[in-house]
Design a protein around this motif. Structure first.
Motif, PDB file in Angstrom:
ATOM      1  N   VAL A 225     -76.913 -68.281  25.316  1.00 21.27           N
ATOM      2  CA  VAL A 225     -75.369 -69.169  25.662  1.00 21.27           C
ATOM      3  C   VAL A 225     -74.995 -68.196  26.493  1.00 21.27           C
ATOM      4  O   VAL A 225     -75.440 -67.635  26.903  1.00 21.27           O
ATOM      5  CB  VAL A 225     -74.821 -69.019  24.001  1.00 21.27           C
ATOM      6  CG1 VAL A 225     -75.722 -69.186  23.090  1.00 21.27           C
ATOM      7  CG2 VAL A 225     -74.694 -67.371  24.358  1.00 21.27           C
ATOM      8  N   ASP A 226     -74.187 -68.983  27.456  1.00 16.80           N
ATOM      9  CA  ASP A 226     -72.850 -68.847  27.853  1.00 16.80           C
ATOM     10  C   ASP A 226     -71.931 -67.777  28.193  1.00 16.80           C
ATOM     11  O   ASP A 226     -71.445 -66.624  28.893  1.00 16.80           O
ATOM     12  CB  ASP A 226     -72.374 -69.892  29.108  1.00 16.80           C
ATOM     13  CG  ASP A 226     -72.878 -70.918  29.399  1.00 16.80           C
ATOM     14  OD1 ASP A 226     -73.716 -70.383  30.726  1.00 16.80           O
ATOM     15  OD2 ASP A 226     -73.446 -72.781  29.482  1.00 16.80           O
ATOM     16  N   LEU A 227     -71.340 -67.914  26.986  1.00 18.49           N
ATOM     17  CA  LEU A 227     -70.412 -67.192  26.715  1.00 18.49           C
ATOM     18  C   LEU A 227     -70.388 -66.629  25.435  1.00 18.49           C
ATOM     19  O   LEU A 227     -70.700 -67.289  24.324  1.00 18.49           O
ATOM     20  CB  LEU A 227     -69.065 -67.504  26.773  1.00 18.49           C
ATOM     21  CG  LEU A 227     -68.056 -66.668  26.492  1.00 18.49           C
ATOM     22  CD1 LEU A 227     -67.999 -65.639  27.192  1.00 18.49           C
ATOM     23  CD2 LEU A 227     -66.475 -67.863  26.802  1.00 18.49           C
ATOM     24  N   LEU A 228     -70.684 -65.294  24.534  1.00 17.09           N
ATOM     25  CA  LEU A 228     -70.927 -64.924  23.009  1.00 17.09           C
ATOM     26  C   LEU A 228     -69.483 -64.202  23.008  1.00 17.09           C
ATOM     27  O   LEU A 228     -68.993 -63.016  24.359  1.00 17.09           O
ATOM     28  CB  LEU A 228     -72.415 -63.738  23.166  1.00 17.09           C
ATOM     29  CG  LEU A 228     -72.243 -63.371  22.236  1.00 17.09           C
ATOM     30  CD1 LEU A 228     -72.528 -64.190  21.048  1.00 17.09           C
ATOM     31  CD2 LEU A 228     -73.454 -62.388  22.349  1.00 17.09           C
ATOM     32  N   LEU A 265     -70.459 -61.498  28.484  1.00 16.32           N
ATOM     33  CA  LEU A 265     -70.012 -60.746  26.562  1.00 16.32           C
ATOM     34  C   LEU A 265     -68.937 -60.414  26.494  1.00 16.32           C
ATOM     35  O   LEU A 265     -68.021 -60.222  27.302  1.00 16.32           O
ATOM     36  CB  LEU A 265     -70.904 -59.717  26.172  1.00 16.32           C
ATOM     37  CG  LEU A 265     -70.431 -59.628  24.750  1.00 16.32           C
ATOM     38  CD1 LEU A 265     -70.785 -60.028  23.960  1.00 16.32           C
ATOM     39  CD2 LEU A 265     -71.012 -57.546  25.017  1.00 16.32           C
ATOM     40  N   LEU A 266     -67.976 -60.897  25.604  1.00 17.31           N
ATOM     41  CA  LEU A 266     -67.293 -60.825  24.885  1.00 17.31           C
ATOM     42  C   LEU A 266     -66.474 -59.211  24.030  1.00 17.31           C
ATOM     43  O   LEU A 266     -66.955 -59.967  22.881  1.00 17.31           O
ATOM     44  CB  LEU A 266     -65.639 -62.204  24.743  1.00 17.31           C
ATOM     45  CG  LEU A 266     -65.721 -62.652  25.860  1.00 17.31           C
ATOM     46  CD1 LEU A 266     -64.936 -64.290  25.120  1.00 17.31           C
ATOM     47  CD2 LEU A 266     -64.876 -62.472  27.032  1.00 17.31           C
ATOM     48  N   SER A 291     -69.734 -57.721  30.489  1.00 16.36           N
ATOM     49  CA  SER A 291     -69.525 -57.335  29.301  1.00 16.36           C
ATOM     50  C   SER A 291     -67.240 -57.395  29.333  1.00 16.36           C
ATOM     51  O   SER A 291     -67.532 -56.898  30.355  1.00 16.36           O
ATOM     52  CB  SER A 291     -69.163 -56.045  28.341  1.00 16.36           C
ATOM     53  OG  SER A 291     -70.858 -55.710  28.028  1.00 16.36           O
ATOM     54  N   TYR A 292     -66.501 -58.005  28.971  1.00 17.79           N
ATOM     55  CA  TYR A 292     -65.773 -58.086  28.867  1.00 17.79           C
ATOM     56  C   TYR A 292     -64.255 -58.090  27.934  1.00 17.79           C
ATOM     57  O   TYR A 292     -65.037 -57.812  26.768  1.00 17.79           O
ATOM     58  CB  TYR A 292     -65.105 -59.672  29.885  1.00 17.79           C
ATOM     59  CG  TYR A 292     -65.904 -59.887  31.347  1.00 17.79           C
ATOM     60  CD1 TYR A 292     -65.035 -59.784  32.077  1.00 17.79           C
ATOM     61  CD2 TYR A 292     -66.999 -60.492  31.257  1.00 17.79           C
ATOM     62  CE1 TYR A 292     -65.979 -59.615  33.432  1.00 17.79           C
ATOM     63  CE2 TYR A 292     -68.293 -60.294  32.631  1.00 17.79           C
ATOM     64  CZ  TYR A 292     -66.605 -59.929  33.348  1.00 17.79           C
ATOM     65  OH  TYR A 292     -68.286 -59.896  34.485  1.00 17.79           O
ATOM     66  N   LEU A 293     -63.339 -57.616  28.180  1.00 17.96           N
ATOM     67  CA  LEU A 293     -61.921 -57.902  26.571  1.00 17.96           C
ATOM     68  C   LEU A 293     -61.376 -59.057  26.333  1.00 17.96           C
ATOM     69  O   LEU A 293     -61.164 -59.608  27.481  1.00 17.96           O
ATOM     70  CB  LEU A 293     -61.823 -56.152  27.045  1.00 17.96           C
ATOM     71  CG  LEU A 293     -61.681 -54.921  27.656  1.00 17.96           C
ATOM     72  CD1 LEU A 293     -60.598 -53.784  28.105  1.00 17.96           C
ATOM     73  CD2 LEU A 293     -62.816 -54.436  25.882  1.00 17.96           C
TER      74      LEU A 293
END
Length: 304
Positions: A225-228, A265-266, A291-293
């Protein structure tokens, strides 16, 4: 075409340090999907200048208060604003009982109809339109809890205007977009599709994993997936506490992202015990660099 996620709330359990309980808004092409509706969601929508009238679909992952206590207020405001369009609501069966009781004792009769889809604990397709599908992601939490996977359907091929012959009919243009070759009435091929078209644009995807223990069985469904978004309530030093409360750590969320081969990843659903969120990012990036907040007010856009 638009595919943008806006973070409205990213804290767990209770508001703290100017972080609000969980809520997100996903804008895919012409549709606006509200995902969870914690306390103060409608205030956050106002803060970020998002019109309530654009929201026709609301997804509630489970019935812990930090994921739905803002719903009655939002629905009531929609009523006061004279909404008449149907609203599509997806959530656990008990949600209907909660809403019915609230509206019974406030003597509220909504101007619009709520079309409710009860979620099971099985993976299932719960919504689709011409462009998008939404399927459930069964999660492992203390009570029934469901994540959501949003995917764009495969897109049509694009016309290459630089090489397109003159005087093609509308029917021929439509055939090209479908990936078909062009033939004359005698059945002779006039043009190969690939000579007149470009590949379709990317079909994008977003997976929302609300409250859940670390579980590798999610990986096949989350693959590529593009964004989780994966909850990360605790840091790894509280891994035992995370397991006891059916939550995950930042390192565990990053491990899922790495194993599933996602693009980004968020991290979110932060415990109120943490004022500084930078350790979450540091911990996650030891396992998964992208990874991002999930910081409130920030937008995450997936390009075609």
């Amino acid at each position: 075409m638009t595919f943008t996620l806006t973070i409205l709330g990213s804290n767990s359990a209770a508001p703290a340090y100017n972080r609000h309980p969980t809520s997100q808004l996903l804008h895919i092409q012409q549709e606006y999907f509200l995902i969870d509706c914690g306390e103060a969601t409608q205030m956050q929508l106002n803060r970020y200048k998002i019109r309530f009238t654009k929201i026709n679909h609301i997804f509630i992952s489970h019935l812990h208060g930090d994921h739905y206590l803002g719903l009655v207020g939002l629905l009531s405001t929609m009523h006061l604003n004279k909404r008449t369009d149907d609203l599509f609501l997806y959530g656990p069966g008990g949600l209907v009982d909660i809403l019915s009781l609230q509206f019974k004792y406030s003597d509220t009769r909504l101007n619009y109809r709520i079309r409710f889809r009860e979620l099971s604990q099985q993976r299932e397709l719960i919504y689709q339109n011409d462009n998008t599908t939404v399927e459930t992601i069964p999660l492992n939490h203390r009570i029934q809890c469901t994540g959501f996977l949003f995917r764009e359907k495969p897109k049509k091929r694009r016309i290459n205007k630089d090489v397109l012959p003159d005087n093609l009919s509308l029917q021929q243009i439509i055939a090209l977009k479908k990936g078909e070759d062009l033939y004359n009435r005698q059945g002779e091929r006039l043009f190969k599709n690939e000579d007149l078209t470009l590949p379709p644009k990317k079909s994008r995807s977003y997976a929302y994993c609300s409250d859940t223990k670390y579980q590798e069985c999610l990986i096949p469904q989350l693959q590529d997936v593009d964004l989780l978004y994966h909850e990360s309530t605790f840091l790894e030093k509280e891994a035992e506490r995370a397991a006891e409360t059916f939550h995950s750590t930042a390192a565990q969320a990053a491990s899922i992202a790495h194993q599933a081969g996602v693009q980004k990843l968020l991290l979110g659903h932060f415990s109120s015990r943490y004022k500084d969120l930078s350790p979450f990012l540091e911990e996650a990036r030891q396992h998964f660099q992208e990874s991002y907040l999930a910081i409130e007010g920030e937008e995450f856009t997936i390009d075609e």
